[in-house]
Motif scaffolding. Structure first.
Motif: not given
Lengths: 596, 596
Positions: A454, A495-496, A499, A466-467, A502-503, A459-460, A463
């Motif tokens: 991660t 998922r939110e 994210l 997540a997309a 992850v941030d 985090g690419q 993410k």
């Protein structure tokens, strides 16, 4: 204590979630599609259901036995191992060049699941051999390959991984085993290794130990570790066995579970030095070992699924048979099989949903592995590799942690009988507990997820996943069924939350490592929950479509219900985990050390 | 494998959360306040730490042993039991009239916790004796009381509870053991009872079995069950032992844990009939048994706390000693004791917070029990009884379920060493699994919580508790510290979720029982989580006040941190559970029976 291999679910995952037909278009896997899978799995199920299942409880009652340096395995294991090898099962995923069958991991992993469901203690021996094969394929010289690979791939010889020492568990920087170079290019190895699975046994005529050690004068820490082959018996030029090497088993452990699998303490060099052969280059041992470990970590994740499936099947059988109390809805005037009671259903559905979710995740990961190694297009290989590597700690960490809950529920369904050893449910509970520990504890997997998987790419990859999940949500909304909409809502919330985390992880990994690592395992559990749930969401969509086509109504309807259960009862845990990771770091590390 | 009784936390709970000084104003408990508690606990700790702790692992290695109808307990158990009785520990909570010491449960329960932390297998014998005493006190004739109570209260004889039969586990309606009335008013008892804890052993000269059976011609179902005393040896008029009665142990079980505690199969009446003495009136056996069971259920909840505490202490000790890897924050340049690693802290804090929360909840419940039985004011008794009875399934269900997680984390903290039996952590994991099963599985507790404790009064008791929690939230906001405010927010979210679920349960219990019972265990877990968290919130406020007064800074600061951890990491689970209970019922029961 029977077991029926869940072939239908396995093939469903391969075909509809993992894209096996696309895998079968990769030149290396030509024609290895759904039909091949079906045939291989059916054959594999026969051996497991008839030979290995009956030996599982036997192994618990009559564990491997140590005396005078020799280990005698459970009666029947030796013969079963011979059948296993004769059937060609050890060679399944290995290259044809050395006698293997070259099947994709997408199919091979399902065979591994069956083997571990049937008999986890037994299955460890082939699993460790796979690791040794992997290491030699990656970094072994032609000479080493020629000497060892065919015998390992046929199963005639078995392999081991020797990492742990009494002072060095998770921390390989602390390895002290030493290797002294000899003029002929070989080395003398001295040291003690512990927790060596199948480090000594009587099922094969030779054992090929892969051993981490330091060459004299090597740098300190992990950069000074090299990898050696140390055979139990030396191998003559003609391939026959030579002298006994100086590696000896001095004891085996008395464990809570997987008792049939001998866990050896190995002593190297007590009688002059064990002859070792360097694998690859000096001081790159850790790198090679990681290749073995990544394969092994995936395999241990599959073990979690295996033991969960076995515990589930046993609990279902019991709850159909056991008659106790009337249904709460008054639908029967007499006592009913306990499967009629809602809480028993809840337990069975929990077991089922976790197991199916993790199996789907592991199958998708396997297909990514196959593409990452064998797809002709370099970008496709790269993308798949990133995806696979992100998933490995989830397959390992989440599938094994869930197996603790599932095997515990398995005992619980049995009530008092579950606590009696002869019932068999307790064995799964005891066996499962090693899975969150060996090949890197869940915390080690979580560190990997945070650091390499991660943080390193900002985090690419996370993410990107997540997309893809957001796309699945859109598909669910498009479907518009009540189940699909409910799943979409839970998936979106999860998922939110993911994210947000992850941030938090990306922002804090360097700046406030204690805060980020305080939530490392919860982050892994959240992510595993989400990714497995995502696969269940995809499965729900496939099942709706198949149902509309009139295919396999019972199976497809069950998949939809199981996916919905996953959404309602497992994905719902995710937002709370986010709160705890993002807001709760301080209270993890605040307590004064001497106040514990 | 040492153990230090957590006296400071116990006394804190008694004094500040359970109002022991108010309990000590009840005439029956005059002067039994904090000073008495401190003195009793210190004395109790001595016996446990020195005598019973060392026998715990011994009992696992050398379990009770069955041969020719006799059970030989683990070497040392007999002598330890004698010391236990000589110290007067069996008599602690029993009435002075029969030689007891009449201490409040508020204090007695803490002694029970210590005994079970020290040696759960051993502790079961006194626990079962307590149940037999309770039944005789409640419903026994003067004659039965005179014959049995003093010997049971001194510990000279031990007691058992005989409910389960092979076809009747949780479902007592299915009991088949029969009792034939004899002309002299006694009965001949015939039948098989299984899972009888300490049903046969060599630690005492007589065993007093309390047995559920049907008198010939009694109604079917639970309304036709009577309770009998069946002594192993008949008792002569002068109190000396007479003939051997016709109850015989035919085997003991081979269990996953609590191995030192013999779990007997008892055969009644194979040689003409076992002489039994009716307790109370015919066909009211279940009612009396529930009295014993409520006491026993509370006690099993305490066992959950006990084993969690023991596992916690062991994990703390290990993580201070075990040196492995550098801290992630770079604060040390060498490998550190693993207690420095954030994930190890997270595991230890989770173990600690669950244990402290459940201990606080159990202590508050015990004080309510004392007031409900002995307070001079009838309304006070009634209110306390409702509160206590609401809490019993939480103490039993939540404290034991959390003990599974805590003992699992205990193994996990030890890494590979945790899986090796000699380390000792695995024993706690194996022992704990019985706690969610015996004296009513978690599902049985949850049914009790839904039916008798929530539905029956239309949620009034539940809502009363929620109102009290809201008061605590107001107090937290008044305090205004960051910790108090964070706790208030989590508590509020959890309380509101609880109220949603209570409404759902009350509205649906009759109309849609399958939907309500599909969420029964989650409802219990949600409520236990909330009520224990509420006690941690109260503890946080007390600790802030004490800290302000300059009292016990380290202890009070730790309490605040632990409460905050509870809020951030445990209370945060509650809203997700609400979603799953209220929205997720359908997917629990929807799957076709033959699709499992």
């Amino acid at each position: 204590m029977s077991y029926i291999a869940p072939i239908k679910d396995m093939v469903f995952n391969m075909e509809h979630l993992a894209g096996l037909e696309q895998v079968a278009q990769i030149p290396a896997f030509e024609d290895m599609g759904v039909e091949t899978a079906q045939a291989v799995l059916e054959e594999c199920a026969k051996l497991n259901e008839s030979v290995l299942v009956p030996l599982n409880w036997e192994g618990d009652k009559n564990p491997s036995f140590f005396k005078d340096g020799h280990v005698t395995t459970t009666p029947g294991f030796k013969e079963a191992y011979q059948q296993y090898c004769e059937g060609g099962w050890q060679s399944l995923q290995h290259p044809a060049e050395f006698g293997g069958q070259g099947l994709p991991k997408t199919i091979g992993a399902a065979c591994g699941e069956m083997l571990n469901s049937a008999n986890m203690s037994f299955a460890l021996c082939p699993m460790l051999t796979d690791g040794a094969i992997e290491a030699l394929l990656t970094a072994g010289s032609d000479d080493l390959k020629a000497t060892y690979l065919e015998k390992l791939i046929s199963g005639e010889w078995t392999g081991t991984m020797n990492l742990t020492e009494p002072q060095a568990g998770s921390d390989l920087a602390a390895v002290r085993t030493r290797a002294e170079p000899l003029p002929d290019g070989t080395y003398k190895v001295f040291g003690t290794k512990i927790f060596i699975t199948y480090g000594e046994h009587d099922m094969a005529e030779n054992i090929v130990h892969l051993v981490l050690a330091r060459v004299q004068g090597a740098p300190e820490g992990v950069k000074g570790i090299s990898l050696f082959v140390v055979p139990k018996f030396m191998v003559n030029k003609d391939g026959s066995l030579g002298a006994r090497n100086d590696v000896h088993c001095v004891s085996i452990e008395h464990k809570m579970g997987i008792k049939a699998s001998p866990t050896a303490v190995l002593q190297y060099g007590d009688h002059g030095g064990a002859i070792g052969f360097l694998v690859g280059e000096e001081n790159r041992g850790l790198e090679y070992m990681f290749i073995m470990m990544n394969a092994a970590r995936y395999a241990v994740g599959v073990q979690g699924i295996s033991i969960a499936e076995r515990a589930y099947q046993k609990a279902v059988t019991f709850s159909r048979d056991r008659v106790q109390s009337r249904p709460v809805d008054g639908s029967m005037k007499t006592s009913a099989p306990i499967i009629h009671h809602p809480d028993v259903r809840r337990m069975l559905m929990t077991m089922r949903a976790y197991t199916e979710g993790c199996r789907a995740m592991a199958t998708v990961a396997a297909a990514a592995y196959d593409a990452s190694h064998h797809h002709p297009d370099a970008d496709t290989r790269k993308d798949n590799l990133a995806f696979y590597e992100f998933l490995v700690p989830l397959v390992k960490g989440f599938s094994t942690e869930m197996s603790l809950e599932v095997t515990s529920l398995g005992v619980q369904v049995h009530g008092g009988m579950g606590f009696i050893e002869e019932t068999g449910a307790a064995q799964y509970y005891r066996d499962a507990k090693i899975l969150t520990i060996y090949e890197g504890t869940t915390a080690i997997q979580a560190n990997d997820l945070i650091g390499r998987k991660t943080g390193r790419d900002g985090g690419q990859t996370a993410k990107g996943i997540a997309a893809q999940i957001a796309n699945t949500e859109a598909d669910l909304l498009k479907s518009g069924s009540a189940n699909a909409k409910a799943m979409a809502a839970r998936l979106k919330a999860a998922r939110e939350a993911f994210l947000n985390v992850v941030d938090f992880v990306v922002a804090g990994a360097k700046a406030s490592p204690n805060a980020v690592f305080a939530g490392s395992v919860p982050y892994l559990m959240l992510t595993g929950n989400l990714v497995a749930g995502w696969q269940m969401a995809r499965a729900l969509l496939v099942a709706e479509a198949e149902l509309a086509k009139g295919n396999e109504a019972v199976f497809m309807q069950s998949k939809i219900t199981t996916a919905r259960f996953y959404a309602d009862h497992i994905l719902t845990k995710v937002p709370g985990m986010r709160d705890s990771i993002v807001d709760g770091a301080d209270s993890v590390t605040e307590l004064a050390l001497d106040a514990f």
